[in-house]
Design a protein around this motif. Structure first.
Motif, PDB file in Angstrom:
ATOM      1  N   VAL A 166       0.844  -1.197   0.000  1.00 58.31           N
ATOM      2  CA  VAL A 166       0.000   0.000   0.000  1.00 58.31           C
ATOM      3  C   VAL A 166       0.880   1.249   0.000  1.00 58.31           C
ATOM      4  O   VAL A 166       1.873   1.330   0.721  1.00 58.31           O
ATOM      5  CB  VAL A 166      -0.927   0.011   1.237  1.00 58.31           C
ATOM      6  N   ILE A 167       0.520   2.224  -0.833  1.00 62.27           N
ATOM      7  CA  ILE A 167       1.248   3.490  -0.903  1.00 62.27           C
ATOM      8  C   ILE A 167       0.468   4.535  -0.121  1.00 62.27           C
ATOM      9  O   ILE A 167      -0.739   4.698  -0.308  1.00 62.27           O
ATOM     10  CB  ILE A 167       1.435   3.936  -2.366  1.00 62.27           C
ATOM     11  N   LYS A 168       1.157   5.266   0.754  1.00 65.99           N
ATOM     12  CA  LYS A 168       0.513   6.254   1.615  1.00 65.99           C
ATOM     13  C   LYS A 168       1.166   7.618   1.413  1.00 65.99           C
ATOM     14  O   LYS A 168       2.377   7.727   1.331  1.00 65.99           O
ATOM     15  CB  LYS A 168       0.625   5.832   3.082  1.00 65.99           C
ATOM     16  N   HIS A 169       0.317   8.663   1.319  1.00 67.90           N
ATOM     17  CA  HIS A 169       0.821  10.032   1.249  1.00 67.90           C
ATOM     18  C   HIS A 169       0.967  10.587   2.667  1.00 67.90           C
ATOM     19  O   HIS A 169      -0.005  10.617   3.434  1.00 67.90           O
ATOM     20  CB  HIS A 169      -0.135  10.929   0.449  1.00 67.90           C
ATOM     21  N   VAL A 170       2.184  11.030   3.010  1.00 64.42           N
ATOM     22  CA  VAL A 170       2.482  11.598   4.319  1.00 64.42           C
ATOM     23  C   VAL A 170       2.832  13.064   4.120  1.00 64.42           C
ATOM     24  O   VAL A 170       3.533  13.421   3.171  1.00 64.42           O
ATOM     25  CB  VAL A 170       3.661  10.846   4.984  1.00 64.42           C
ATOM     26  N   ALA A 171       2.355  13.931   5.028  1.00 65.60           N
ATOM     27  CA  ALA A 171       2.706  15.346   4.928  1.00 65.60           C
ATOM     28  C   ALA A 171       4.213  15.497   4.892  1.00 65.60           C
ATOM     29  O   ALA A 171       4.946  14.829   5.630  1.00 65.60           O
ATOM     30  CB  ALA A 171       2.117  16.114   6.109  1.00 65.60           C
ATOM     31  N   LEU A 172       4.700  16.370   4.010  1.00 67.78           N
ATOM     32  CA  LEU A 172       6.143  16.525   3.829  1.00 67.78           C
ATOM     33  C   LEU A 172       6.828  16.940   5.134  1.00 67.78           C
ATOM     34  O   LEU A 172       7.926  16.478   5.447  1.00 67.78           O
ATOM     35  CB  LEU A 172       6.412  17.566   2.734  1.00 67.78           C
ATOM     36  N   ALA A 173       6.167  17.793   5.939  1.00 73.69           N
ATOM     37  CA  ALA A 173       6.743  18.210   7.225  1.00 73.69           C
ATOM     38  C   ALA A 173       6.935  17.011   8.139  1.00 73.69           C
ATOM     39  O   ALA A 173       7.966  16.891   8.824  1.00 73.69           O
ATOM     40  CB  ALA A 173       5.835  19.246   7.894  1.00 73.69           C
ATOM     41  N   GLU A 174       5.956  16.105   8.155  1.00 72.44           N
ATOM     42  CA  GLU A 174       6.063  14.916   9.000  1.00 72.44           C
ATOM     43  C   GLU A 174       7.205  14.027   8.544  1.00 72.44           C
ATOM     44  O   GLU A 174       7.964  13.478   9.351  1.00 72.44           O
ATOM     45  CB  GLU A 174       4.734  14.149   8.961  1.00 72.44           C
ATOM     46  N   ALA A 175       7.361  13.868   7.235  1.00 68.21           N
ATOM     47  CA  ALA A 175       8.444  13.045   6.704  1.00 68.21           C
ATOM     48  C   ALA A 175       9.806  13.635   7.055  1.00 68.21           C
ATOM     49  O   ALA A 175      10.754  12.909   7.380  1.00 68.21           O
ATOM     50  CB  ALA A 175       8.297  12.919   5.190  1.00 68.21           C
ATOM     51  N   LEU A 176       9.916  14.961   7.020  1.00 70.92           N
ATOM     52  CA  LEU A 176      11.177  15.611   7.380  1.00 70.92           C
ATOM     53  C   LEU A 176      11.514  15.402   8.847  1.00 70.92           C
ATOM     54  O   LEU A 176      12.655  15.091   9.208  1.00 70.92           O
ATOM     55  CB  LEU A 176      11.092  17.115   7.060  1.00 70.92           C
ATOM     56  N   LYS A 177      10.515  15.590   9.724  1.00 66.35           N
ATOM     57  CA  LYS A 177      10.731  15.382  11.158  1.00 66.35           C
ATOM     58  C   LYS A 177      11.222  13.968  11.429  1.00 66.35           C
ATOM     59  O   LYS A 177      12.153  13.737  12.219  1.00 66.35           O
ATOM     60  CB  LYS A 177       9.436  15.640  11.928  1.00 66.35           C
ATOM     61  N   ARG A 178      10.610  12.995  10.771  1.00 63.28           N
ATOM     62  CA  ARG A 178      10.985  11.600  10.982  1.00 63.28           C
ATOM     63  C   ARG A 178      12.414  11.353  10.525  1.00 63.28           C
ATOM     64  O   ARG A 178      13.193  10.666  11.188  1.00 63.28           O
ATOM     65  CB  ARG A 178      10.012  10.696  10.220  1.00 63.28           C
ATOM     66  N   SER A 179      12.797  11.904   9.380  1.00 63.62           N
ATOM     67  CA  SER A 179      14.152  11.705   8.862  1.00 63.62           C
ATOM     68  C   SER A 179      15.182  12.325   9.791  1.00 63.62           C
ATOM     69  O   SER A 179      16.244  11.751  10.044  1.00 63.62           O
ATOM     70  CB  SER A 179      14.272  12.316   7.465  1.00 63.62           C
ATOM     71  N   ILE A 180      14.873  13.528  10.332  1.00 67.11           N
ATOM     72  CA  ILE A 180      15.813  14.192  11.245  1.00 67.11           C
ATOM     73  C   ILE A 180      15.934  13.413  12.539  1.00 67.11           C
ATOM     74  O   ILE A 180      17.035  13.206  13.066  1.00 67.11           O
ATOM     75  CB  ILE A 180      15.343  15.643  11.512  1.00 67.11           C
ATOM     76  N   ALA A 181      14.791  12.941  13.042  1.00 67.72           N
ATOM     77  CA  ALA A 181      14.808  12.178  14.304  1.00 67.72           C
ATOM     78  C   ALA A 181      15.606  10.890  14.153  1.00 67.72           C
ATOM     79  O   ALA A 181      16.305  10.448  15.079  1.00 67.72           O
ATOM     80  CB  ALA A 181      13.385  11.875  14.752  1.00 67.72           C
ATOM     81  N   GLU A 182      15.502  10.261  12.968  1.00 65.29           N
ATOM     82  CA  GLU A 182      16.210   8.994  12.740  1.00 65.29           C
ATOM     83  C   GLU A 182      17.616   9.215  12.201  1.00 65.29           C
ATOM     84  O   GLU A 182      18.332   8.241  11.906  1.00 65.29           O
ATOM     85  CB  GLU A 182      15.402   8.132  11.755  1.00 65.29           C
TER      86      GLU A 182
END
Length: 908
Positions: free
Chosen positions: A195-211
């Motif tokens: 399944v492909i899911k659209h995630v808000a770009l801000a949320e994706a950035l936060k996750r990448s920085i946190a990880e």
């Protein structure tokens, strides 16, 4: 462009079965920019299958300029994949197929196609089938490939990968009139189950920085940064960080965003916008110019079509209030009649002023040629209208011109004449339509082209049309001039006598008129030909006989008009100099496929339509493949009203066709053939008095066989190894027929009774077609014979099959052939029919055209005439097996039959 091996100039081709391929381009077409270098790997992919070629064509491995015909198919295939990529895809391995464009859209796509081989086979049904083929191909690969659809798209183009991509969304927000648009940036990621899911770009950035995932962070920001470099709006949003949160936008922001869609997509960002917006053709008001609203009786006058100018949306004129509101809008877009439209007051006002000025300069109207150029978009040296303003202009025919063009494009039942009037024969429905079209077009003063397929009866249609003209014009009309190849003189003479005996026809050729009469008429042509309806002559004589240009003809008609395709040839120049009130060209070859030929043909029948040679060449060239494609498509649109073309495969033609159409082809003799023929006849005459009984019969049979061999080729009689193409009149005619078949991509069977003639024929045809063919003789083993049949029956199989009559008389099923040539005659109709039926038999879906070669002025012509006329004497000369028994003739009868009419046989 990739560094894979490059091939010479190539172009796309559409085959009769609907498959696509890539083939070399004729040198003349290459000069007009129709061809270009393409990767060798692409040619191989198309050779494998159409869909493999299309998929490879849109991959990154084929990036770079392509010839217009190939670019057309790349654009069509890209349309499919972009539609697929823009869908809201719920899962990687389960998606809804993108909807094929509707029929009007597909017709618009076809109208924009540039010239290419086989374009006559392009149709809405073909585009629909190719769309489905692409979808089936995509589903197959997406299912078979690990990672599903996303990975398959990524293998074609990395920027088509749906997973890990940034998407900019713009939607309407009808609840807020002050801020009527909403913006959101998202990132797509794959979850369990594909399944492909659209995630808000801000949320994706936060996750990448946190990880601390720098790879992910780079993947997110790289395409956004590239988009910011070319789009000022995105650059400002990135600086202010507003890009990473939902936004409510006003009209101006939304318009700036919509105007930058192509640049953002090029940067690698997926953009989803309302479906009413098309970046390449945005909704906008346009200056509507209607051409030809007033009724006209003739179109050949200098100023005949009126211009009506206003401003409209979707073809509906704006009221004064709506126009005022439009001109007052200042934000790039405005809501008008419930829809958002682009606004550019400066461009719109400039286009309006320019057309109003043109309207004022042409108070009495514009000429028909100029009007059609405007409608088609083909400027051809006319600098009166700025190309940059064309997108702000909507050109369309007015009511009268629209009806006229509709009648030209579809004459069935619209034109009130009786094509059967005074014709001694019955026209098929499509032929009646052809006569109506000829009548209507020429009454309007147009010079036109009847381009029906070979075998559809262009001759009888012209005869009926000439009878209509004779009936309406009365006794004082001028004669028409018919110019044609020498091989068709006899056929036209027979057809006029048979179907139009009311037409008074004179033939300006030594094969049918004595020298004294030719000289007398050449001295005072207008006076001597006053009572005639039709004068026929050949292309060779039209160049040499100066008197043809000393009188004005009612019409000049060219049969097999491709004879003037070389505009610089002396023959072409001489024919174009012959004055006439109107002109008509006949050809069985598609006229749209070759630009150089096209200009010369229309420079004859409709001078000025395609501009001068220099203007046409300049217009038909561009370094930008898309601009070139648009220009070439506009040329097709421009000539469309002047051409009537029906094919044997057309649904409205097929029911009217006979199973097979037989045509006699009159061939001349070369000088060497004529000399050998006379020599053999002379030797026969000397030996007849000395021979009796079986010896006489043997001598006669031997001479008859020698004469047949000479009529085929001198080398066959002399047992020489070299069969020069110009040494045989039959080879000359065979080449002309096959050149048309090459354009039509049709296959042919060639029968000969001489086994020793098969190999020379195959060698000659290989040179003509540029491809090898097949040979079947009595020596061919049964196993090889079956394999040959199987090979020929394939769509991509050889284009020709040379067969000895006895070897091919039975047991063959060759239904891929739509043409049969009897290179020499068996003189037994039953044997010939049996050979013909190798092509026309159970399973044949094509109309079969049978070409029977006969050498003029020889024994072959006399026997064919005798068989056709079924004279009483012929009954005495047929044996029990149907063979003509010439050995039983008296010496006088025999010498009369074999004597050579030198004027008929050798004059051009």
């Amino acid at each position: 462009m990739p560094t894979s091996p490059q091939s010479p100039s190539h172009q796309a081709i559409i085959r009769p079965n609907g498959s696509l391929g890539i083939v070399p381009v004729d040198p003349l077409d290459a000069k007009f920019g129709q061809g270009g270098s393409v990767p060798a790997a692409l040619i191989k992919r198309f050779a494998k299958s159409t869909v493999e070629g299309l998929a490879y064509l849109v991959s990154t491995r084929c990036d770079g300029k392509m010839p217009p015909s190939i670019q057309f198919w790349r654009d069509f295939t890209n349309r499919y994949f972009r539609s697929l990529c823009r869908q809201q895809t719920p899962a990687a391995n389960c998606w809804e197929s993108p909807q094929c464009p509707d029929e009007p859209s597909l017709r618009e796509i076809l109208d924009a196609a540039p010239p290419m081989r086989g374009l006559e086979y392009a149709s809405v049904a073909l585009l629909q089938s190719l769309w489905q083929l692409l979808d089936d191909h995509t589903q197959h690969h997406a299912t078979a490939k690990p990672g599903g659809l996303a990975n398959y798209l990524h293998s074609l183009r990395p920027d088509w990968n749906l997973i890990g991509r940034v998407t900019f969304h713009l939607a309407e927000n009808k609840k807020n009139p002050q801020l009527p648009f909403a913006f959101l940036a998202t990132f797509t990621e794959s979850q369990s189950g594909g399944v492909i899911k659209h995630v808000a770009l801000a949320e994706a950035l936060k996750r990448s920085i946190a990880e601390n995932d720098t790879t992910q962070l780079d993947a997110l920001l790289a395409p956004v940064s590239r988009a910011a470099e070319t789009c000022e709006l995105i650059d400002k949003m990135l600086d202010s960080r507003t890009l990473f949160s939902p936004q409510a936008w006003g009209i101006q922001q939304a318009y700036r965003f919509l105007s930058s869609v192509p640049q953002m997509e090029d940067a690698g960002v997926i953009v989803r916008v309302p479906n009413w917006w098309n970046a390449s053709k945005p909704p906008r008001p346009q200056v509507q110019v209607k051409i030809g609203s007033r009724n006209q009786s003739m179109l050949s006058g200098p100023k005949s079509l009126d211009l009506d100018v206003n401003v409209s949306i979707d073809g509906i004129p704006l009221s004064e209030q709506e126009l005022a509101e439009l001109m007052a809008a200042r934000e790039g877009m405005t809501l008008l009649r419930g829809k958002w439209v682009q606004v550019n007051q400066e461009q719109l006002q400039t286009a309006l002023d320019q057309w109003k000025q043109l309207q004022a300069q042409h108070v009495t109207g514009v000429g028909f040629l100029e009007g059609l150029r405007m409608l088609s978009g083909a400027s051809l040296g006319d600098e009166s209208f700025d190309d940059q303003l064309r997108s702000w202009t909507r050109l369309e025919p007015g009511p009268w011109l629209k009806q006229t063009l509709d009648e030209l494009r579809e004459p069935s039942g619209r034109i009130n004449i009786d094509p059967q009037r005074r014709l001694k024969g019955t026209l098929r429905p499509y032929q009646q339509d052809g006569v109506r079209w000829l009548w209507f077009a020429t009454q309007l003063g147009l010079g036109v082209c009847l381009a029906d397929d070979m075998g559809l009866g262009k001759t009888i249609q012209v005869i009926s049309w000439l009878l209509q003209r004779k009936q309406s014009s009365g006794k004082k009309s001028k004669p028409s001039l018919l110019i044609l190849p020498t091989s068709l003189l006899g056929n036209w003479h027979r057809e006029v006598q048979r179907f139009g005996p009311d037409l008074k026809m004179w033939i300006s050729h030594r094969s049918m008129t004595d020298a004294a009469e030719l000289k007398r008429i050449a001295a005072a042509p207008a006076q001597e030909l006053a009572g005639y309806d039709l004068v026929a002559t050949t292309y060779g004589l039209a160049r040499r006989e100066k008197w043809l240009a000393e009188m004005e003809w009612a019409m000049v008609i060219l049969d097999e008009a491709q004879a003037i395709k070389n505009a610089g040839a002396a023959q072409t120049k001489a024919i174009k100099a012959i004055p006439s009130e109107g002109r008509l060209i006949l050809t069985g070859t598609p006229v749209e496929n070759h630009l150089g030929d096209l200009w010369s043909l229309f420079d004859f029948c409709s001078p000025g339509l395609l501009g001068s040679a220099a203007e046409f060449k300049k217009f038909a060239k561009s370094d930008d493949p898309r601009i070139l494609s648009q220009r070439l498509a506009s040329i097709r649109q421009l000539i469309r009203p002047y051409v009537l073309r029906r094919m044997k495969t057309d649904p409205n033609v097929v029911p009217d066709l006979p199973d097979k159409t037989e045509m006699r082809v009159d061939c001349g003799l070369s000088t060497k053939q004529a000399a050998l023929y006379k020599q053999v006849v002379h030797e026969l005459e000397q030996s007849l008095d000395l021979a009796t009984g079986m010896q006489r019969r043997g001598r006669v049979l031997s001479v008859l066989m020698q004469l047949k061999q000479i009529c085929n080729h001198p080398a066959l009689y002399l047992k020489q190894p070299e069969f020069a193409g110009d040494a045989s009149g039959k080879l000359t005619e065979l080449k002309q027929i096959c050149e048309t078949l090459i354009e039509k991509q049709e296959k042919v069977l060639v029968f000969t009774q001489f086994q020793s003639m098969c190999q020379p024929l195959a060698g000659f045809l290989q040179q003509v077609f540029g491809k090898s063919g097949l040979i079947l003789t009595g020596k061919t083993p049964a196993k090889a014979r079956n394999k040959m049949v199987e090979t020929f029956q394939q769509d991509s199989g050889p284009p020709f099959f040379v067969i000895s009559v006895k070897a091919g008389g039975t047991g063959l099923n060759l239904t891929q052939a739509s043409h049969v040539v009897h290179f020499d005659r068996w003189w037994n109709p039953a044997v010939e029919d049996q050979a013909t039926d190798r092509a026309f038999r159970i399973g044949q879906k094509k109309n079969v055209v049978v070409h029977k070669f006969v050498c003029r002025g020889t024994l072959e012509e006399k026997i064919d005439d005798m068989i056709a006329a079924k004279k009483e004497i012929s009954r005495e000369l047929f044996g029990s097996d149907g063979e003509i028994e010439l050995t039983e003739m008296s010496n006088e009868q025999l010498m009369s039959f074999v004597a050579l009419d030198l004027q008929k046989a050798t004059t051009s």
